[in-house]
Scaffold this motif. Structure first.
Motif, PDB file in Angstrom:
ATOM      1  N   LEU A 155     -17.320   2.866   1.022  1.00  0.00           N
ATOM      2  CA  LEU A 155     -16.094   2.562   1.758  1.00  0.00           C
ATOM      3  C   LEU A 155     -15.528   1.195   1.398  1.00  0.00           C
ATOM      4  CD1 LEU A 155     -17.105   4.050   5.210  1.00  0.00           C
ATOM      5  CD2 LEU A 155     -15.522   5.024   3.520  1.00  0.00           C
ATOM      6  N   ALA A 156     -16.358   0.309   0.863  1.00  0.00           N
ATOM      7  CA  ALA A 156     -15.886  -1.012   0.453  1.00  0.00           C
ATOM      8  C   ALA A 156     -15.262  -1.005  -0.942  1.00  0.00           C
ATOM      9  CB  ALA A 156     -17.045  -2.014   0.483  1.00  0.00           C
ATOM     10  N   ALA A 157     -15.345   0.117  -1.649  1.00  0.00           N
ATOM     11  CA  ALA A 157     -14.769   0.208  -2.992  1.00  0.00           C
ATOM     12  C   ALA A 157     -13.248   0.203  -2.908  1.00  0.00           C
ATOM     13  CB  ALA A 157     -15.254   1.474  -3.687  1.00  0.00           C
ATOM     14  N   ARG A 158     -12.626  -0.305  -3.936  1.00  0.00           N
ATOM     15  CA  ARG A 158     -11.168  -0.377  -3.974  1.00  0.00           C
ATOM     16  C   ARG A 158     -10.536   1.008  -3.857  1.00  0.00           C
ATOM     17  NH1 ARG A 158      -8.791  -3.361  -8.993  1.00  0.00           N
ATOM     18  NH2 ARG A 158     -10.413  -2.033  -9.828  1.00  0.00           N
ATOM     19  N   LYS A 159     -11.113   2.014  -4.508  1.00  0.00           N
ATOM     20  CA  LYS A 159     -10.520   3.362  -4.446  1.00  0.00           C
ATOM     21  C   LYS A 159     -10.543   3.907  -3.020  1.00  0.00           C
ATOM     22  CE  LYS A 159     -14.297   5.542  -6.811  1.00  0.00           C
ATOM     23  NZ  LYS A 159     -14.610   4.568  -7.667  1.00  0.00           N
ATOM     24  N   ALA A 160     -11.606   3.643  -2.256  1.00  0.00           N
ATOM     25  CA  ALA A 160     -11.673   4.098  -0.868  1.00  0.00           C
ATOM     26  C   ALA A 160     -10.630   3.365  -0.032  1.00  0.00           C
ATOM     27  CB  ALA A 160     -13.066   3.879  -0.291  1.00  0.00           C
ATOM     28  N   GLU A 161     -10.554   2.067  -0.194  1.00  0.00           N
ATOM     29  CA  GLU A 161      -9.553   1.284   0.544  1.00  0.00           C
ATOM     30  C   GLU A 161      -8.146   1.775   0.230  1.00  0.00           C
ATOM     31  OE1 GLU A 161     -10.460  -2.739  -0.581  1.00  0.00           O
ATOM     32  OE2 GLU A 161     -12.182  -2.858   0.775  1.00  0.00           O
ATOM     33  N   ASN A 162      -7.878   2.079  -1.049  1.00  0.00           N
ATOM     34  CA  ASN A 162      -6.559   2.558  -1.448  1.00  0.00           C
ATOM     35  C   ASN A 162      -6.256   3.943  -0.860  1.00  0.00           C
ATOM     36  OD1 ASN A 162      -5.922   0.262  -2.892  1.00  0.00           O
ATOM     37  ND2 ASN A 162      -6.564   1.104  -4.853  1.00  0.00           N
ATOM     38  N   MET A 163      -7.249   4.851  -0.861  1.00  0.00           N
ATOM     39  CA  MET A 163      -7.012   6.187  -0.300  1.00  0.00           C
ATOM     40  C   MET A 163      -6.739   6.116   1.197  1.00  0.00           C
ATOM     41  SD  MET A 163      -9.499   8.885  -2.310  1.00  0.00           S
ATOM     42  CE  MET A 163     -11.023   7.938  -2.246  1.00  0.00           C
ATOM     43  N   ILE A 164      -7.402   5.185   1.886  1.00  0.00           N
ATOM     44  CA  ILE A 164      -7.187   5.025   3.329  1.00  0.00           C
ATOM     45  C   ILE A 164      -5.817   4.415   3.601  1.00  0.00           C
ATOM     46  CG2 ILE A 164      -7.980   3.776   5.378  1.00  0.00           C
ATOM     47  CD1 ILE A 164     -10.887   4.185   4.205  1.00  0.00           C
ATOM     48  N   ALA A 165      -5.448   3.394   2.824  1.00  0.00           N
ATOM     49  CA  ALA A 165      -4.177   2.700   3.045  1.00  0.00           C
ATOM     50  C   ALA A 165      -2.975   3.505   2.551  1.00  0.00           C
ATOM     51  CB  ALA A 165      -4.196   1.334   2.352  1.00  0.00           C
ATOM     52  N   ARG A 166      -3.150   4.219   1.437  1.00  0.00           N
ATOM     53  CA  ARG A 166      -2.060   4.985   0.827  1.00  0.00           C
ATOM     54  C   ARG A 166      -2.608   6.357   0.425  1.00  0.00           C
ATOM     55  NH1 ARG A 166      -2.088  -0.008  -0.823  1.00  0.00           N
ATOM     56  NH2 ARG A 166      -3.145   0.320  -2.798  1.00  0.00           N
ATOM     57  N   PRO A 167      -2.587   7.314   1.326  1.00  0.00           N
ATOM     58  CA  PRO A 167      -3.265   8.587   1.081  1.00  0.00           C
ATOM     59  C   PRO A 167      -2.606   9.506   0.050  1.00  0.00           C
ATOM     60  CG  PRO A 167      -2.251   8.572   3.248  1.00  0.00           C
ATOM     61  CD  PRO A 167      -2.090   7.196   2.690  1.00  0.00           C
ATOM     62  N   THR A 168      -1.373   9.227  -0.362  1.00  0.00           N
ATOM     63  CA  THR A 168      -0.759  10.024  -1.418  1.00  0.00           C
ATOM     64  C   THR A 168      -1.331   9.545  -2.745  1.00  0.00           C
ATOM     65  OG1 THR A 168       1.250  10.292  -0.113  1.00  0.00           O
ATOM     66  CG2 THR A 168       1.417  10.722  -2.477  1.00  0.00           C
ATOM     67  N   VAL A 169      -2.123  10.424  -3.383  1.00  0.00           N
ATOM     68  CA  VAL A 169      -2.864  10.003  -4.568  1.00  0.00           C
ATOM     69  C   VAL A 169      -2.761  11.042  -5.685  1.00  0.00           C
ATOM     70  CG1 VAL A 169      -4.527   8.705  -3.176  1.00  0.00           C
ATOM     71  CG2 VAL A 169      -5.064  11.039  -3.862  1.00  0.00           C
ATOM     72  N   SER A 170      -3.206  10.641  -6.857  1.00  0.00           N
ATOM     73  CA  SER A 170      -3.349  11.572  -7.969  1.00  0.00           C
ATOM     74  C   SER A 170      -4.652  11.249  -8.692  1.00  0.00           C
ATOM     75  CB  SER A 170      -2.158  11.474  -8.923  1.00  0.00           C
ATOM     76  OG  SER A 170      -2.090  10.194  -9.510  1.00  0.00           O
ATOM     77  N   LEU A 171      -5.258  12.294  -9.252  1.00  0.00           N
ATOM     78  CA  LEU A 171      -6.465  12.165 -10.060  1.00  0.00           C
ATOM     79  C   LEU A 171      -6.159  12.711 -11.433  1.00  0.00           C
ATOM     80  CD1 LEU A 171      -9.196  13.543  -7.612  1.00  0.00           C
ATOM     81  CD2 LEU A 171      -8.702  11.155  -8.134  1.00  0.00           C
ATOM     82  N   LEU A 172      -6.646  12.053 -12.474  1.00  0.00           N
ATOM     83  CA  LEU A 172      -6.408  12.481 -13.847  1.00  0.00           C
ATOM     84  C   LEU A 172      -7.707  12.969 -14.463  1.00  0.00           C
ATOM     85  CD1 LEU A 172      -4.549  12.647 -16.359  1.00  0.00           C
ATOM     86  CD2 LEU A 172      -5.316  10.325 -16.896  1.00  0.00           C
ATOM     87  N   PHE A 173      -7.690  14.191 -14.978  1.00  0.00           N
ATOM     88  CA  PHE A 173      -8.801  14.761 -15.738  1.00  0.00           C
ATOM     89  C   PHE A 173      -8.341  14.796 -17.189  1.00  0.00           C
ATOM     90  CE2 PHE A 173      -8.689  16.425 -11.487  1.00  0.00           C
ATOM     91  CZ  PHE A 173      -9.986  16.318 -11.051  1.00  0.00           C
ATOM     92  N   ASP A 174      -9.128  14.277 -18.089  1.00  0.00           N
ATOM     93  CA  ASP A 174      -8.694  14.065 -19.462  1.00  0.00           C
ATOM     94  C   ASP A 174      -9.842  14.422 -20.401  1.00  0.00           C
ATOM     95  OD1 ASP A 174      -7.836  13.012 -21.897  1.00  0.00           O
ATOM     96  OD2 ASP A 174      -7.337  11.047 -21.077  1.00  0.00           O
ATOM     97  N   ASN A 175      -9.622  15.327 -21.357  1.00  0.00           N
ATOM     98  CA  ASN A 175     -10.692  15.687 -22.274  1.00  0.00           C
ATOM     99  C   ASN A 175     -10.603  14.956 -23.612  1.00  0.00           C
ATOM    100  OD1 ASN A 175      -8.685  17.056 -23.676  1.00  0.00           O
ATOM    101  ND2 ASN A 175      -9.789  18.985 -23.776  1.00  0.00           N
TER     102      ASN A 175
END
Length: 159
Positions: free
Chosen positions: A18-38
């Motif tokens: 929960l202290a990670a930046r990605k967790a803080e960002n998802m909590i503060a700004r829940p509209t997100v995208s994830l990139l899968f790249d081969n």
């Protein structure tokens, strides 16, 4: 980063401190995208690589019943992460996917809504529907879940 998908591809499950930046960002700004790249990072595969973006709304899984379901789905794909999930300060997140977008090399992106397929066409859904719609070819990108989806440290300072 470790992740998994729901069977119908409507949700992506993530575990992170929960202290990670990605967790803080998802909590503060829940509209997100994830990139899968081969792509491997070589110039040769830039024109042939496949990128899939999942866009939606993320939130921490808090309900005990939901948490048990998401935890089981996550561990089914990432059995090596059991101790990590039990660690204090680790949160389980769900991304409710509104749209997947896939692009091969420099082609025009193709969009797919995992919610529309099942509701409007009365069946299918999941990875099979994504393959049926010829967005991606079987084996071209691993949508089954696992670890290291970004090919290394994503700057979040955790798994």
């Amino acid at each position: 980063m470790a992740y998994s998908f729901s069977d119908d591809l409507r949700s992506v499950y993530l575990a992170t401190p929960l202290a990670a930046r990605k967790a803080e960002n998802m909590i503060a700004r829940p509209t997100v995208s994830l990139l899968f790249d081969n792509r491997t990072g070589n110039l040769e595969d830039h024109g042939d690589g496949l990128l899939v973006t999942a866009r939606g709304t993320a939130g921490q899984v808090s309900c005990e019943e939901d948490s048990a379901i998401v935890n089981a789905a996550f561990l089914a794909k990432n059995p090596n992460m059991e101790k990590f999930l039990e660690s204090p300060g680790v949160g389980l997140f769900r991304l409710d996917v509104a749209m997947y977008e896939a692009v091969h090399g420099y082609d025009k992106p193709i969009s797919w809504d995992p919610r529309r397929r099942k509701e409007e066409e009365g069946g299918g859904g999941g990875e099979e529907a994504f393959l049926e719609e010829e967005v991606v070819e079987e084996g071209e990108i691993d949508m089954s879940g696992g670890t290291d989806m970004f090919g290394g440290d994503d700057g979040g300072g955790d798994y």
